[in-house]
Motif scaffolding. Sequence first.
Motif, PDB file in Angstrom:
ATOM      1  N   GLY A  55       7.097 -12.585  -5.750  1.00 59.58           N
ATOM      2  CA  GLY A  55       5.912 -11.047  -6.004  1.00 59.58           C
ATOM      3  C   GLY A  55       6.701 -10.674  -4.466  1.00 59.58           C
ATOM      4  O   GLY A  55       5.707 -10.826  -3.416  1.00 59.58           O
ATOM      5  N   ALA A  56       6.623  -9.001  -4.217  1.00 55.88           N
ATOM      6  CA  ALA A  56       6.038  -7.867  -3.046  1.00 55.88           C
ATOM      7  C   ALA A  56       4.718  -8.232  -3.252  1.00 55.88           C
ATOM      8  O   ALA A  56       4.747  -7.425  -4.282  1.00 55.88           O
ATOM      9  CB  ALA A  56       7.494  -7.846  -3.354  1.00 55.88           C
ATOM     10  N   PRO A  57       4.056  -8.296  -2.108  1.00 53.23           N
ATOM     11  CA  PRO A  57       3.080  -7.558  -2.036  1.00 53.23           C
ATOM     12  C   PRO A  57       2.190  -6.718  -2.834  1.00 53.23           C
ATOM     13  O   PRO A  57       0.788  -6.161  -3.293  1.00 53.23           O
ATOM     14  CB  PRO A  57       2.324  -8.259  -0.907  1.00 53.23           C
ATOM     15  N   GLU A  58       2.938  -5.660  -2.663  1.00 55.37           N
ATOM     16  CA  GLU A  58       2.023  -3.719  -2.490  1.00 55.37           C
ATOM     17  C   GLU A  58       2.973  -3.937  -4.493  1.00 55.37           C
ATOM     18  O   GLU A  58       2.199  -2.624  -4.813  1.00 55.37           O
ATOM     19  CB  GLU A  58       3.559  -3.374  -2.224  1.00 55.37           C
ATOM     20  N   ASN A  59       3.294  -4.830  -5.745  1.00 54.24           N
ATOM     21  CA  ASN A  59       3.011  -4.906  -6.173  1.00 54.24           C
ATOM     22  C   ASN A  59       2.470  -5.415  -6.693  1.00 54.24           C
ATOM     23  O   ASN A  59       2.009  -6.171  -8.358  1.00 54.24           O
ATOM     24  CB  ASN A  59       4.701  -5.780  -6.685  1.00 54.24           C
ATOM     25  N   THR A  60       1.376  -5.566  -6.470  1.00 57.88           N
ATOM     26  CA  THR A  60       0.511  -6.493  -6.922  1.00 57.88           C
ATOM     27  C   THR A  60      -1.169  -6.125  -6.575  1.00 57.88           C
ATOM     28  O   THR A  60      -1.260  -4.961  -6.098  1.00 57.88           O
ATOM     29  CB  THR A  60       0.560  -8.265  -7.198  1.00 57.88           C
ATOM     30  N   PHE A  61      -2.165  -6.776  -6.614  1.00 58.45           N
ATOM     31  CA  PHE A  61      -3.371  -6.630  -6.414  1.00 58.45           C
ATOM     32  C   PHE A  61      -3.992  -6.137  -4.517  1.00 58.45           C
ATOM     33  O   PHE A  61      -2.915  -7.251  -3.786  1.00 58.45           O
ATOM     34  CB  PHE A  61      -4.645  -6.801  -6.370  1.00 58.45           C
ATOM     35  N   ALA A  62      -4.335  -5.232  -4.344  1.00 60.38           N
ATOM     36  CA  ALA A  62      -4.452  -5.058  -2.692  1.00 60.38           C
ATOM     37  C   ALA A  62      -5.156  -6.261  -2.322  1.00 60.38           C
ATOM     38  O   ALA A  62      -6.180  -6.192  -3.178  1.00 60.38           O
ATOM     39  CB  ALA A  62      -5.114  -3.707  -2.716  1.00 60.38           C
ATOM     40  N   GLU A  63      -5.521  -6.312  -1.079  1.00 55.97           N
ATOM     41  CA  GLU A  63      -5.932  -7.076  -0.015  1.00 55.97           C
ATOM     42  C   GLU A  63      -7.820  -7.393  -0.367  1.00 55.97           C
ATOM     43  O   GLU A  63      -8.431  -8.571  -0.686  1.00 55.97           O
ATOM     44  CB  GLU A  63      -5.831  -7.357   1.180  1.00 55.97           C
TER      45      GLU A  63
END
Length: 757
Positions: free
Chosen positions: A171-179
């Motif tokens: 999955g793309a990092p922008e589609n999940t929780f922020a770091e």
Amino acid sequence: PKARSRAAAASGAAGTGGRPREEEGASTAGRAAGPARASKTFSIVGNPNLANLDAVRAALLARGYVEHSSGADGTSFDVKWGGRHKIDFESLEPTQRVSHYERDWELCTKSGLARNIGYTNFWVDVDSATFCPLTFHFRSSQVIEDFVNEFKVSKCFCVLKAWLSHLDGGGAPENTFAEGVVRIALSAVKVRFQDIDALLDEEDNEAELSCVEMLPEDWNVIKEVDFAKPSAKLEALGVQRQANFDAERTRKLSKLMAARNISELQQKAERVRQLQARQCEEKAKKEARIKTLKERVLRQCAAVREGGPKLNDGEMSSRSELALKAPGSARVSRRDSVGRLEVAVARARSMSVLDSMDQDSWSISAKAQEVLKELSEKRSDTLESGEEHSGRALMSEVRQCLTSRQLDPQYDLYSRNVWIMKPAGKLRGQGIFLEDDLEAICKCANRMKDASANVSYICQKYIEDPLILAGNRKHDIRQWVALTSLNPLTIWFFSECYVRLAANDYSLDNIRDPFAHLNNNAIICHHENYDPDDEYWRCQWDQQQYRKHLQEHFGSDAWTQKVLPAMKEIVIASISCVLDTLSEPATSSSSFQLLGYDFMVDSKCRTWLVEVNDNPLMHASCPVTERLCDPALVDLIRVALDGDAVEPAPGPCFELLHRGPTIPEPLRGGVVRQVVGQRIERPARPPPAPRADPEAEEAAAAAETERRRRLKAKREQDLQVVAEQRRIKEEKENLERAAPHQGGEGKSRASSAASRR
């Protein structure tokens, strides 16, 4: 009606208790011939809505028992079937049998099970965390506080699992929780499971700065997390970032100030040490000068007293103020010499010059302002650089944290941090709901925490990864267990179970749907599509169908290899942990009981205990339970009255699961105790001795008085002699000490006086 007729036929076939049909006919004929076996009676006062009482009645009649006419109020019976509130346990005789244990609530209620299940490792080698989800009974503020801390950390744990699973799945990092959210969750999980002893052993010893509980600003961020919308922006995250920056800045400022203060303190300590060394050196020189001056003054005084030549002025110390009055004077009094000596000593002491201490100002506040000015010139990214991981480094750290927690047997139960709330005193799924909001749970808990045990809530971790059946439906297993003896502990396991399925598809996106998350038949029967004659909408499977599904799903006979052994182990462990409590009443040996165990199986084929029911529903609701309910009731009578002495009838029956050792019964209250023996008589006193002659007694008394007088006189004479000798010795010693100071005449007089004495 069709199911009832088939159940009656089954109960008639199984009512023989394993005896041949010929024996059953003979016994029936014998009962018809006369009341020869009417001595054994039974009473049934149970709820007809919970069980088919006709099956129980038929089984007892087939054994030759006669139903008691007095019903619930009678006490003269051999067997009584009924609820716990219908039984007078105090009046039970050892030969009577009743269908409930007096303290079965310790196992069969939600609150009792939550309180006792944690003690299984004290009785058997089984940890309750391996088969019972984490449970809290909201009866006090402390329990609610513990749950709040657990809820917060478990949600952080779910955030880490969801974030890592999303990235591992491509999955793309922008589609999940922020770091930033992940860092907060990771920090909370680490703090929760860190070793406090290791933290205290660190050089910085920042235990005071650490907190086991989550900080409010961190929880404000995690609270806004929505697992259905992981990429949503969180307003609290920006506030938390600034708060973290300020906290980090304050921490670094404190460390830098402490380091600088320590350095300056060390420098000041070195200056003080050098000053003390110089003071010691000057003190030694001063004492030497005073000693020299003292000797010169003494020599001058001696010369003046003896009238010898005076010392000239050049021989006197230049620093001394002790000078003679007139060069031509021939003699100075001794008093003037001593006075001048004291003046000279005082002047010599005042002559020493000490180095003054360094008076430079040393202000901590000024140093703090200086350090704060230095830090203010730095950018925030300078403080954050190299200290917070991101990207692959953050993934590696999260993976390491989760790997260390995979040994937890309840690791897979956490996905979206859903908890199930159960009223402690209700049955058949009444009042049960799922919740993932902490404020809603606490509101419900605080409202009921001071109420009675029957209306308080049990909060249990919801099993979020159940094994899915029949498309996408959740399920549980109903297993009947018979407890017929506590000493020795005797447990029977019914040979067949049945599976209850939910009506709607399982999904965590809608936790408010009871038809998707509850499997109780009392709930499912209200579904609009429920049909007991439809194979799908009856929402029940038999054991054979369930076993076949497990074999197809896991590729092996998971039922016999994993699920069934785990169920049996859980049953033994759960009953063992309440064995002492059940055995406390003196009449516990007169009880037996049918228990309904509810189990769940997760996606990895691990078995979990949900609850234990003291009054399981024994009415046939569909063809699946129609074949099981009545045979189970009939065979329960067999194992309760005969044990394994009589073989069961063909078909489903109870099988012996566990029989423990027999423990000697302790003495209980009510046991007759008496002392057996003979009375011991007191011996008679001896007669008094005859009295002597009065004149002889007077003569003896006078002789004793004379003896004591003489002894006293002799003691006084000895004391006088000793005192005189001591006085002579002291005078002689005094004369010897005074002899060196006297002349010859004195010595002769002393010797003549001594000779005269």
